[in-house]
Design a protein around this motif. Structure first.
Motif, PDB file in Angstrom:
ATOM      1  N   LEU A 197       0.923  -1.171   0.018  1.00 25.69           N
ATOM      2  CA  LEU A 197       0.033  -0.063   0.069  1.00 25.69           C
ATOM      3  C   LEU A 197       0.852   1.172  -0.063  1.00 25.69           C
ATOM      4  O   LEU A 197       0.941   2.348  -0.848  1.00 25.69           O
ATOM      5  CB  LEU A 197      -0.925   0.002   1.276  1.00 25.69           C
ATOM      6  N   VAL A 198       1.932   1.403   0.840  1.00 28.57           N
ATOM      7  CA  VAL A 198       2.998   2.474   0.755  1.00 28.57           C
ATOM      8  C   VAL A 198       3.405   2.745  -0.103  1.00 28.57           C
ATOM      9  O   VAL A 198       3.512   3.577  -0.784  1.00 28.57           O
ATOM     10  CB  VAL A 198       3.816   2.350   2.079  1.00 28.57           C
ATOM     11  N   SER A 199       4.046   1.493  -0.973  1.00 27.29           N
ATOM     12  CA  SER A 199       5.025   1.724  -2.175  1.00 27.29           C
ATOM     13  C   SER A 199       3.794   2.230  -3.282  1.00 27.29           C
ATOM     14  O   SER A 199       4.181   3.078  -3.976  1.00 27.29           O
ATOM     15  CB  SER A 199       5.334   0.245  -2.495  1.00 27.29           C
ATOM     16  N   CYS A 200       2.743   1.718  -3.357  1.00 22.20           N
ATOM     17  CA  CYS A 200       1.719   1.752  -4.527  1.00 22.20           C
ATOM     18  C   CYS A 200       1.351   3.225  -4.431  1.00 22.20           C
ATOM     19  O   CYS A 200       1.350   3.957  -5.485  1.00 22.20           O
ATOM     20  CB  CYS A 200       0.576   1.122  -4.213  1.00 22.20           C
ATOM     21  N   ILE A 201       0.911   3.906  -3.126  1.00 23.34           N
ATOM     22  CA  ILE A 201       0.315   5.286  -3.179  1.00 23.34           C
ATOM     23  C   ILE A 201       1.584   6.302  -3.614  1.00 23.34           C
ATOM     24  O   ILE A 201       1.583   7.294  -4.002  1.00 23.34           O
ATOM     25  CB  ILE A 201       0.007   5.551  -1.623  1.00 23.34           C
ATOM     26  N   THR A 202       2.932   5.936  -2.942  1.00 23.92           N
ATOM     27  CA  THR A 202       4.043   6.633  -3.240  1.00 23.92           C
ATOM     28  C   THR A 202       4.466   6.528  -4.758  1.00 23.92           C
ATOM     29  O   THR A 202       4.515   7.726  -5.178  1.00 23.92           O
ATOM     30  CB  THR A 202       5.390   6.016  -2.707  1.00 23.92           C
ATOM     31  N   ASP A 203       4.145   5.713  -5.477  1.00 23.62           N
ATOM     32  CA  ASP A 203       4.255   5.671  -6.860  1.00 23.62           C
ATOM     33  C   ASP A 203       2.952   6.552  -7.494  1.00 23.62           C
ATOM     34  O   ASP A 203       3.369   7.333  -8.451  1.00 23.62           O
ATOM     35  CB  ASP A 203       4.365   4.337  -7.628  1.00 23.62           C
ATOM     36  N   ILE A 204       1.913   6.396  -6.938  1.00 23.48           N
ATOM     37  CA  ILE A 204       0.869   7.384  -7.742  1.00 23.48           C
ATOM     38  C   ILE A 204       1.101   8.624  -7.602  1.00 23.48           C
ATOM     39  O   ILE A 204       0.989   9.480  -8.362  1.00 23.48           O
ATOM     40  CB  ILE A 204      -0.499   6.774  -7.145  1.00 23.48           C
ATOM     41  N   ARG A 205       1.870   9.277  -6.193  1.00 19.53           N
ATOM     42  CA  ARG A 205       1.980  10.430  -6.128  1.00 19.53           C
ATOM     43  C   ARG A 205       3.110  10.950  -7.020  1.00 19.53           C
ATOM     44  O   ARG A 205       3.117  11.974  -7.375  1.00 19.53           O
ATOM     45  CB  ARG A 205       2.454  10.809  -4.445  1.00 19.53           C
ATOM     46  N   ARG A 206       3.936  10.025  -6.861  1.00 20.83           N
ATOM     47  CA  ARG A 206       5.012  10.491  -7.945  1.00 20.83           C
ATOM     48  C   ARG A 206       4.854  10.749  -9.672  1.00 20.83           C
ATOM     49  O   ARG A 206       4.927  11.886  -9.981  1.00 20.83           O
ATOM     50  CB  ARG A 206       6.274   9.441  -7.881  1.00 20.83           C
ATOM     51  N   MET A 207       3.904  10.014  -9.789  1.00 17.11           N
ATOM     52  CA  MET A 207       3.198  10.146 -11.088  1.00 17.11           C
ATOM     53  C   MET A 207       2.540  11.145 -11.309  1.00 17.11           C
ATOM     54  O   MET A 207       2.541  12.113 -12.163  1.00 17.11           O
ATOM     55  CB  MET A 207       2.525   8.653 -11.455  1.00 17.11           C
ATOM     56  N   THR A 208       1.780  11.526 -10.325  1.00 22.31           N
ATOM     57  CA  THR A 208       1.139  12.893 -10.046  1.00 22.31           C
ATOM     58  C   THR A 208       1.813  14.233 -10.194  1.00 22.31           C
ATOM     59  O   THR A 208       1.695  15.227 -11.038  1.00 22.31           O
ATOM     60  CB  THR A 208       0.071  12.804  -8.889  1.00 22.31           C
ATOM     61  N   VAL A 209       2.835  14.204  -9.408  1.00 21.38           N
ATOM     62  CA  VAL A 209       3.743  15.262  -9.527  1.00 21.38           C
ATOM     63  C   VAL A 209       4.352  15.304 -10.922  1.00 21.38           C
ATOM     64  O   VAL A 209       4.515  16.654 -11.778  1.00 21.38           O
ATOM     65  CB  VAL A 209       5.069  15.143  -8.591  1.00 21.38           C
TER      66      VAL A 209
END
Length: 495
Positions: A225-237
């Motif tokens: 969960l932590v890794s997935c959300i981190t990836d989504i946030r990086r993609m959004t940036v």
């Protein structure tokens, strides 16, 4: 893939571990147990995908351990290891629904075949779990209440939500919600499995919610969960930088909660997402932070809700609803004495500039914001040149405002047409005069109030937008043949 090797012989465990590591299994994690009780402890802690279990182990035999282990870790696939081939063992293994039965020593080819077979089974089960998860979420939202389903073990599952809001998105923009959501799904793909799920819900116009669910599979679920959300946030940036200010993407991340409380967490998140209208768009927020804002600034929520509604009505080209919402916003700001709150007014102006393209300066004051909103609303109404559409809009407006002070002149000014033209056009399109139409709406509502409520005739008069009780009584008697007092008495006596 998480695997447990349960065998009391060290060399057997070492041989299987060595061969498993040769197979280059994605995400391989191997744990070991030397007896049946240790296997049960490992099953409870690790909830593995696969367990290789020796039939003959000290303290608690393999088949007995598997029988108990299936209750502890129901998603685990068990493979029997044994140096025996007696029919009784095989028969009990079949009763426990164990498909793989390997004789020791296990060769690399045998292990490769078993892992391939189990891998296909796990993939199928994961797909079915994802389908059930998405279906359950959709059913709960559609039913507006929790929904029970024995096919998905909700007691063992935790959830997390991320609201994704798109403001200022136009049809010509390169960025679309669908494109961003597709990238979010690709970010989640490497983590999806039987213990980790994600689905997407279109909660409202230009708002989506990413729903993550994971069961208590050791530390893996929370790590994913932590890794997935981190990836989504990086993609959004990266998307924000690429798109500049064309579209504002706002993320609101909720706290982790038990699956059984999903419906309530979802509802709260939906309420809070509108706060971006004053707090700022294209920012990452936590749900707890926005909740604290509502406690510190209780006036933010109703104002933000109206601002977001304005953006929705503008996108849907709903001029009547847009104008009504503008009136509500102005009334709320003025009755709450917020027109001198420069920070709030400028934040509202900035959101409307982004969301609907309102022409206001960054340092706009309340007078300027109000004037531009009213002009914008008038332009939306005036842009409707089709005669029948104008009348439909006027009818819709009249139905919403007949209980207020309403006149031909006021409505004509609102729609930027002359009073005489409005009167003639209204009569031609509807077959009745505007004043008569308003009166009919008022009398029908008065009739309803006299029957359904305990309001006095004087109170009903005010409720339908009239101020003279005698005038109201004459109109009512003209429509229904009796006075309001008689109508109310007759209704009560006939009950």
């Amino acid at each position: 893939m998480k695997i447990i090797i349960a065998d009391d012989e060290h060399l057997i465990r070492l041989n299987i571990r060595y061969n498993l590591e040769k197979l280059n299994i994605h995400g391989l994690r191997i744990h070991e147990a030397t007896d049946g009780f240790e296997l049960l402890r490992e099953l409870e802690q690790q909830l593995p995908d696969v367990a290789f279990v020796d039939i003959k182990m000290p303290l608690l035999g393999g088949l007995e351990a598997i029988e108990k282990g299936k209750l502890i870790s129901p998603h685990t696939e068990f493979v029997i290891l044994t140096g025996f081939s007696e029919f009784d063992y095989a028969r009990k293994a079949i009763a426990l629904r164990i498909n793989e039965y390997l004789l020791k020593p296990v060769s690399l080819d045998q292990l490769k075949s078993v892992i391939h077979s189990i891998g296909e089974l796990l993939t199928h089960k994961a797909a079915e779990s994802h389908r059930l998860f998405a279906l359950r979420i959709a059913e709960m939202i559609a039913a507006m209440a929790p929904v029970e389903d024995d096919r998905l073990r909700q007691d063992d599952m935790s959830c997390k939500l991320i609201a994704v809001c798109f403001d200022g998105m136009k049809a010509t923009n390169h960025l679309t919600a669908e494109a961003w959501l597709e990238h979010a799904r690709k970010c989640a793909e490497p983590y999806l499995g039987r213990h980790f799920h994600m689905t997407v819900v279109n909660s409202r116009d230009h708002e989506w919610v990413l729903v993550f669910g994971y069961d208590k599979a050791g530390e893996t679920g929370s790590e994913y969960l932590v890794s997935c959300i981190t990836d989504i946030r990086r993609m959004t940036v990266a998307w924000r930088k690429e798109q500049s200010s064309a579209t504002q993407i706002t993320l609101v991340t909720g706290s982790t909660f038990p699956f059984r409380t999903f419906f309530f967490a979802y509802g709260e998140l939906q309420q809070l997402t509108c706060l971006r209208a004053l707090s700022g768009t294209s920012v990452d927020y936590s749900q707890s932070f926005l909740k604290a804002i509502t406690q510190d600034k209780p006036h933010y929520m109703p104002i933000c809700a109206l601002l977001v509604e304005l953006a929705r009505y503008e996108r849907n080209q709903s001029p009547i609803e847009f104008g009504s919402t503008v009136e509500q916003l102005i009334a709320l700001i003025e009755t709450s004495r917020l027109h001198d709150n420069i920070r709030l007014i400028r934040a509202a102006g900035q959101y409307l500039r982004c969301a609907i393209g309102l022409s206001v300066e960054p340092d706009v004051d309340y007078s300027g914001l109000k004037s531009e909103l009213l002009d914008y609303s008038k332009r939306m109404l005036g842009s409707r040149t089709d005669r029948s559409h104008i009348i439909r809009s006027i009818v819709a407006y009249t139905k919403a405002h007949y209980a207020e002070e309403i006149s031909v002149a006021k409505v004509a000014n609102l729609f930027d047409i002359s009073p005489n033209y409005l009167s003639a056009l209204f009569h031609k399109e509807t077959g009745t005069r505007f004043v008569e139409y308003v009166t009919e709406l008022r009398m029908k509502e008065a009739q309803r109030l006299l029957v359904a409520t305990d309001l006095s005739v004087h109170e009903v008069t005010r409720k339908v937008g009239l101020y003279s009780t005698s005038h109201f009584s004459k109109l009512f008697a003209k429509y229904y043949g009796v006075s309001p007092q008689e109508y109310k008495r007759n209704t009560i006596s006939n009950r």
